[in-house]
Design an enzyme around this catalytic site. Structure first.
Site, PDB file in Angstrom:
ATOM      1  N   LYS A   1      90.268  -2.335  43.691  1.00 44.58           N
ATOM      2  CA  LYS A   1      89.031  -2.188  42.801  1.00 44.58           C
ATOM      3  C   LYS A   1      89.650  -1.541  41.571  1.00 44.58           C
ATOM      4  CE  LYS A   1      84.856  -0.268  41.420  1.00 44.58           C
ATOM      5  NZ  LYS A   1      85.545   0.267  40.213  1.00 44.58           N
TER       6      LYS A   1
ATOM      7  N   GLY B   1      92.973   9.671  40.684  1.00 45.17           N
ATOM      8  CA  GLY B   1      91.740  10.068  39.581  1.00 45.17           C
ATOM      9  C   GLY B   1      91.250  11.557  39.781  1.00 45.17           C
ATOM     10  N   SER B   2      90.045  11.543  39.308  1.00 37.39           N
ATOM     11  CA  SER B   2      89.256  12.980  39.436  1.00 37.39           C
ATOM     12  C   SER B   2      89.168  13.433  40.890  1.00 37.39           C
ATOM     13  CB  SER B   2      87.964  12.736  38.613  1.00 37.39           C
ATOM     14  OG  SER B   2      87.063  12.150  39.207  1.00 37.39           O
TER      15      SER B   2
ATOM     16  N   ARG C   1      86.348  14.868  41.652  1.00 38.94           N
ATOM     17  CA  ARG C   1      85.025  14.472  42.087  1.00 38.94           C
ATOM     18  C   ARG C   1      85.188  12.818  42.684  1.00 38.94           C
ATOM     19  NH1 ARG C   1      79.996  14.042  37.883  1.00 38.94           N
ATOM     20  NH2 ARG C   1      81.013  11.874  37.834  1.00 38.94           N
ATOM     21  N   GLY C   2      85.900  12.159  42.193  1.00 36.68           N
ATOM     22  CA  GLY C   2      85.862  10.590  42.573  1.00 36.68           C
ATOM     23  C   GLY C   2      86.496  10.507  43.768  1.00 36.68           C
ATOM     24  N   GLY C   3      87.414  11.322  43.893  1.00 33.86           N
ATOM     25  CA  GLY C   3      88.449  11.259  45.052  1.00 33.86           C
ATOM     26  C   GLY C   3      87.733  11.957  46.134  1.00 33.86           C
TER      27      GLY C   3
ATOM     28  N   GLU D   1      94.857  11.361  44.902  1.00 33.40           N
ATOM     29  CA  GLU D   1      95.579  12.088  44.302  1.00 33.40           C
ATOM     30  C   GLU D   1      94.790  12.503  43.075  1.00 33.40           C
ATOM     31  OE1 GLU D   1      96.997  13.321  41.389  1.00 33.40           O
ATOM     32  OE2 GLU D   1      98.650  11.880  40.982  1.00 33.40           O
TER      33      GLU D   1
ATOM     34  N   CYS E   1      98.746  13.876  35.352  1.00 37.01           N
ATOM     35  CA  CYS E   1      98.290  14.649  36.224  1.00 37.01           C
ATOM     36  C   CYS E   1      99.164  15.909  36.620  1.00 37.01           C
ATOM     37  CB  CYS E   1      97.966  14.035  37.562  1.00 37.01           C
ATOM     38  SG  CYS E   1      99.470  12.764  38.020  1.00 37.01           S
TER      39      CYS E   1
ATOM     40  N   GLU F   1      90.954  21.908  36.128  1.00 38.11           N
ATOM     41  CA  GLU F   1      91.864  21.167  35.200  1.00 38.11           C
ATOM     42  C   GLU F   1      90.895  20.887  34.143  1.00 38.11           C
ATOM     43  OE1 GLU F   1      93.158  17.446  37.033  1.00 38.11           O
ATOM     44  OE2 GLU F   1      94.600  17.078  35.192  1.00 38.11           O
TER      45      GLU F   1
END
Lengths: 482, 482
Positions: free
Chosen positions: A137, A194-195, A197-199, A218, A255, A346
Site C-alpha cells: 500500500k 510510521g506513527s 497511532r498508525g502502527g 516500526e 526515526c 516523540e
C-alpha cells in the site's frame, strides 16, 4: 490478495538463487528509471538531490544484500540433529530444520523514506527474499514515486517469468484499502513504518482477525542521549555540535533522531547549554516532506511547549517563511520530566528536549521512566562509568541499539544491526526492520523428521550441495555429513 | 509481579554459566522430592507410574539441556560486523549484536503434561534460561504436583542466593488471577499450552494491553496423516497398528496425536480399514487425567459424530466403566469433510477420523482445507511421490514438523525440533515450545555500536573469552578476532 495467494504457491518453490536473481533485477529496473525517479522524489518530498540519490543507492544496495544472503543461505538457519536408532529406551529420530516462507505479506510504505522504507524498501525486499509474495500500500505523500518503483518491480516480475501476483501495488489516500488488506485471510504478515497511532491501528486489526497475524510496525522513538560529566567537561562544544546536527538532519525526519538529551549539572554544563543554543540558533529551518507533516510538527511543538515546566532554550534564528520547520530546543528538570509522561512522546521533526538531572541516580530514574526506544546513546569518557553502576543495563533494557560517543542517525545495513526496540519503538522487539536479519520476520521454521536423502530439500542433504552454513549436532559447519 | 520485576533487575545480570548452575540445581531439587512426587502425580492425573517417571526424567533432562545451552552460548546469537573508518562516503560503524532477556514471563502450566509442560516445564526452563524471572499459574487439575515442583524451584532459588521473585507460583482454579497476570504491566511475555479457546483468550488480553506483549500459546491440532497407495498396499497392517497406537497413547492426551487419517480408495484400502477397526476394537479404554477432560472428550465425540456424513467405523470393545475414555474411529468422504470445517476441529482424546479421497488431487484439497497443524505425516513407499506433485509442499505449508513413515507422538528435545505451527496450532509459528530454540521466545537482540573492548559484554569481545560460536563478518567461528 487472491493473485498474491496464487502467486505464492509458485514463488515459494523458487530456489534461493533464483530469487536472488529476481531481486537483483529489481535493483537494475530501479536504476533504469533514471533521473526521472530522482526528480519525481524531489518534487514530491522536498528532499535535496544528494539525499535522494543516496537513498536510491541505499535502496538498491539493501535489495542486493538480500540477494547475497539468498546466495549464501545462512538465513535458512539449517539445523541438523542426526538420528540414533541404537538409543535406548527409544531410538532418536533424524531431525532437520530450515526456514520456509509464511505467505503473502502486506507492506505499508513509510513517508519519510520514499525509497528505502517504501515500495521497494527493506520490508518488501526482505519479504520477497523470504519467498513471499508482497502487496504494497503506497504512501499517499509520494504517489508518483510509488508508482514508478512499483512499475520497476512489475517489470522485474515479468522479465523473470514469474506470476504477476508476486508483487501488487495499491494506492489509496484513505484507510479503507489498508484495512481490507490486513483483514484479508490470505495475508500472513504486515510490515509498517510510521506513527505509533498508525502502527497500533494495524496491530489491533491483525490481532482481532480469526487467524491473528504478526504486524511488524516500526513506530519511532525519542532516542535518548545521556551525556556524562567527563564527556560534558572535556568535549561540550563538539558533542553539542554533533547532537544538534543529528537532531536536525533531514529536517529531523528520521526515526532515530535524538529528541531527548539527558545530562547533569556538572562542570561544563553552562558551556554545553551555550553551545547547544548557539548550534540550534545557527541551524536553518528546512522544508519537511509534506505540508501535513509540517503542520503536525508545529502542533507537536506547541503541545509539548504548553507544559509550563518546559522552557524554550533555543530556536533557529534564520528560519524564514511559513513553509519551513523551525528547529527548537527545550529544557526541563528531571523531576518534572519524570512526573509527566506526555513529555516523553516523540515530536516528529527538528525538536529536542534537554532533561537536567541532579545526580547519577536521577539519570537512571529518567531512563526507567521512558517507554521502549529504537536507540539509546551514551557519551562517556575516561572510565567514568564506574560511578554509574546499572546505567548501561538500564539503557539496554529500553532499546534495540545502544551507541557509545556517537549519534543514532545513520542505520547501517548489516547482520549485526538491530532496528526495532521494546514497544512502542516497534510492535515486536525480537525482530529488526533494517539489515539482513529482517528476513526472519517473514519466515518460520519447519522440521523434517526421518526423511531419506532424496526427499530432503537441498539445504538439508548430507552432502550440503549448496555449501551453506549449517548447525550440525550443535556445531556450525559448511562440511558435508559423512 | 512486582517481586518478579525487582528480581529481574538482579537475575538478568547473571552470567550464562551462573544461570546454568541454577537450572541444574532445579533439576536436583526435583529429584530430591523423591517418590512423593511420583505418587502425587499418579494420584492427581491417573497416569501410570512408568509414564510419570519418564516424564520426570524428560522434565529434568530438558532443564539440563537449557543449562548446557547456556554453557556453550550459541543461544546468544552473537553477531559481529567490524567497523571500517576508511569506508567512503561514510565510515562503517562497529556493530555487535547479542540476545538479552525481555523481562518477567508468565507461564500457564498444561494439564496433559503435569511435569514436562507445567510448573518446571519447557516454558519455565526456557524463560529462566533466557535470564527472565517467571511467575507460573499452576494448572488446577494437579495442584499438589504443582506445589511440590514450585517448592523445589523455590529451594533452588534460595540455595543459589537469588532474590525470591525470580520464581513465583500462583494457584487459582478460576480465570481471574491468570487475567491479572497477563494484564500486569510488568509482564513481558506469556507461555501457554492448552486449548485453542484458552490460548486465544490470553492472546486477546495481551494484544489489548496498552503495551501489547507476545503470547506463545501451543494449542494442539489434529495432526493429519496421509497414507499413499504404495504404503497402503504393502504395509496396511503395520501402518494401521502404529497409527492406532499413536492415536490412543496416554488415552489420546497428546497434542501431537494423529486425529486425522487421510487415504485413497486404492489397493489394500479394505484391508487397511479392517486392520484399523481390529486395532481400535482391541484398544482398551483408559482413564483420562481428570473428570472434566473425560466429559469434554465425550461431548466432543458426540458432537463430531452428530454429523450424519460421519460413520462410526470402530470402537473399543473392551471398555468397561463410565470413568474410561472409549477409543473411537470415524469415517467420512473427502468431499463431505472439505465442506464442513466443524469436522476439522480437534477432539482431545482417543478419537480419530479417517478421510477417504477419490484421487491424488483430492488429498491436496483436504490438506488445503485444513487450518494450521503442529505436525503432518506422510506414509509413502517406493518413490510414489512423483505422482503427487505439490503434496509435500502443501503439507509443509500447514505444519511445523513433517514426518515420513512414522507417528507424530513423541517430541524429541533437540535443536532441530520445531513444536509449533501455523495458527491455531500455535499463536506464533516462528517459534517452538519444545527444544532449546524455545529460549528464543523470551529474548530479543540488542546491538552495541562503537563500544570499546572493555565495555563490551564478554560474549562480544574480540578475544572471545567464553569460546562461543559467533557470526563474525558473516562467517560462523569460535576464533578470536585479531
Amino acid at each position: 490478495m487472491e493473485a498474491a495467494g496464487r502467486a505464492f504457491k509458485v514463488y515459494k518453490k523458487l530456489s534461493g538463487r533464483e530469487r536472488a536473481k529476481f531481486l537483483r533485477l529489481i535493483g537494475k529496473e530501479i536504476y533504469a528509471i533514471g533521473d526521472d525517479l530522482i526528480h519525481t522524489v524531489m518534487e514530491e518530498t522536498n528532499l535535496p538531490e544528494g539525499r535522494v540519490r543516496g537513498e536510491r543507492d541505499r535502496t538498491v544496495g539493501q535489495i542486493d544484500k538480500f540477494a547475497d544472503l539468498l546466495d549464501e543461505g545462512s538465513w535458512l538457519n539449517a539445523v541438523i540433529d542426526a538420528g540414533d536408532v541404537e538409543r535406548s529406551p527409544l531410538p532418536k529420530p533424524d531431525l532437520r530444520k530450515l526456514h520456509v516462507p509464511i505467505g503473502p505479506v502486506v507492506v505499508f510504505g513509510a513517508g519519510n523514506f520514499p525509497l528505502a522504507f517504501s515500495v521497494a524498501g527493506g520490508d518488501t525486499a526482505s519479504a520477497l527474499a523470504g519467498g513471499n509474495s508482497v502487496v504494497v500500500k503506497g504512501h499517499p505523500a509520494h504517489p508518483k514515486t510509488g508508482a514508478l518503483i512499483a512499475n520497476a518491480i512489475k517489470q522485474a516480475v515479468k522479465k523473470s517469468g514469474l506470476p504477476e501476483g508476486v508483487f501488487g501495488f495499491i494506492e489509496d489516500s484513505g484507510y479503507e484499502s489498508g484495512e481490507l488488506l490486513v483483514k484479508n485471510p490470505l495475508t500472513k504478515a504486515v510490515g509498517f513504518t510510521g506513527s505509533e497511532r498508525g502502527g497500533r491501528a494495524l496491530y489491533n486489526l491483525a490481532a482481532g482477525r480469526p487467524e491473528p497475524i504478526p504486524v511488524f510496525a516500526e513506530m519511532g522513538s525519542v532516542n535518548p542521549v545521556v551525556v556524562l560529566p567527563n564527556a560534558l567537561k572535556n568535549d561540550h562544544a563538539s558533542i553539542a555540535s554533533k547532537l544538534v546536527a543529528s537532531v536536525n538532519m533531514g529536517a529531523g525526519q528520521f526515526c532515530t533522531n535524538p529528541g531527548l538529551l539527558i545530562t547533569t549539572k556538572s562542570d561544563g554544563f553552562d558551556d554545553f547549554i551555550e553551545n547547544l543554543v548557539h548550534e540550534v540558533k545557527n541551524t536553518e529551518g528546512a522544508e519537511m516532506y509534506s505540508e501535513s507533516i509540517l503542520r503536525n510538527y508545529q502542533l507537536g511543538t506547541d503541545k509539548i511547549l504548553s507544559h509550563s515546566e518546559i522552557k524554550v532554550l533555543g530556536k533557529s534564528g534564520s528560519t524564514t517563511g511559513p513553509e519551513k520547520a523551525v528547529p527548537v530546543l527545550g529544557l526541563v528538570k528531571a523531576t518534572d520530566f519524570i512526573a509527566k509522561p506526555s513529555m516523553h512522546e516523540e515530536v516528529f521533526g527538528p525538536f529536542s528536549l534537554l532533561v537536567v538531572c541532579e545526580s547519577a541516580e536521577q539519570i537512571i530514574d529518567v531512563i526507567e521512566a521512558l517507554k521502549g526506544q529504537l536507540t539509546t546513546t551514551l557519551w562517556s569518557y575516561e572510565d567514568e562509568l564506574d560511578n554509574y553502576s546499572g546505567l548501561i543495563s538500564s539503557l539496554v533494557e529500553k532499546c534495540g541499539r545502544l551507541l557509545l560517543n556517537g549519534v543514532p542517525t545513520g542505520v547501517e545495513v548489516c547482520s549485526a544491526m538491530q532496528h526495532g526496540g521494546p514497544y512502542p519503538a516497534s510492535t515486536d522487539s525480537r525482530f529488526t526492520s533494517v539489515g539482513v536479519s529482517a528476513i526472519l520476520r517473514f519466515v518460520r521454521p519447519v522440521s523434517y523428521q526421518d526423511f531419506p536423502q532424496h526427499l530432503l530439500p537441498e539445504e538439508l542433504k548430507n552432502t550440503n550441495p549448496l555449501g551453506i552454513w549449517r548447525l550440525v549436532d550443535n556445531q556450525w559447519t559448511k562440511d558435508p555429513i559423512k
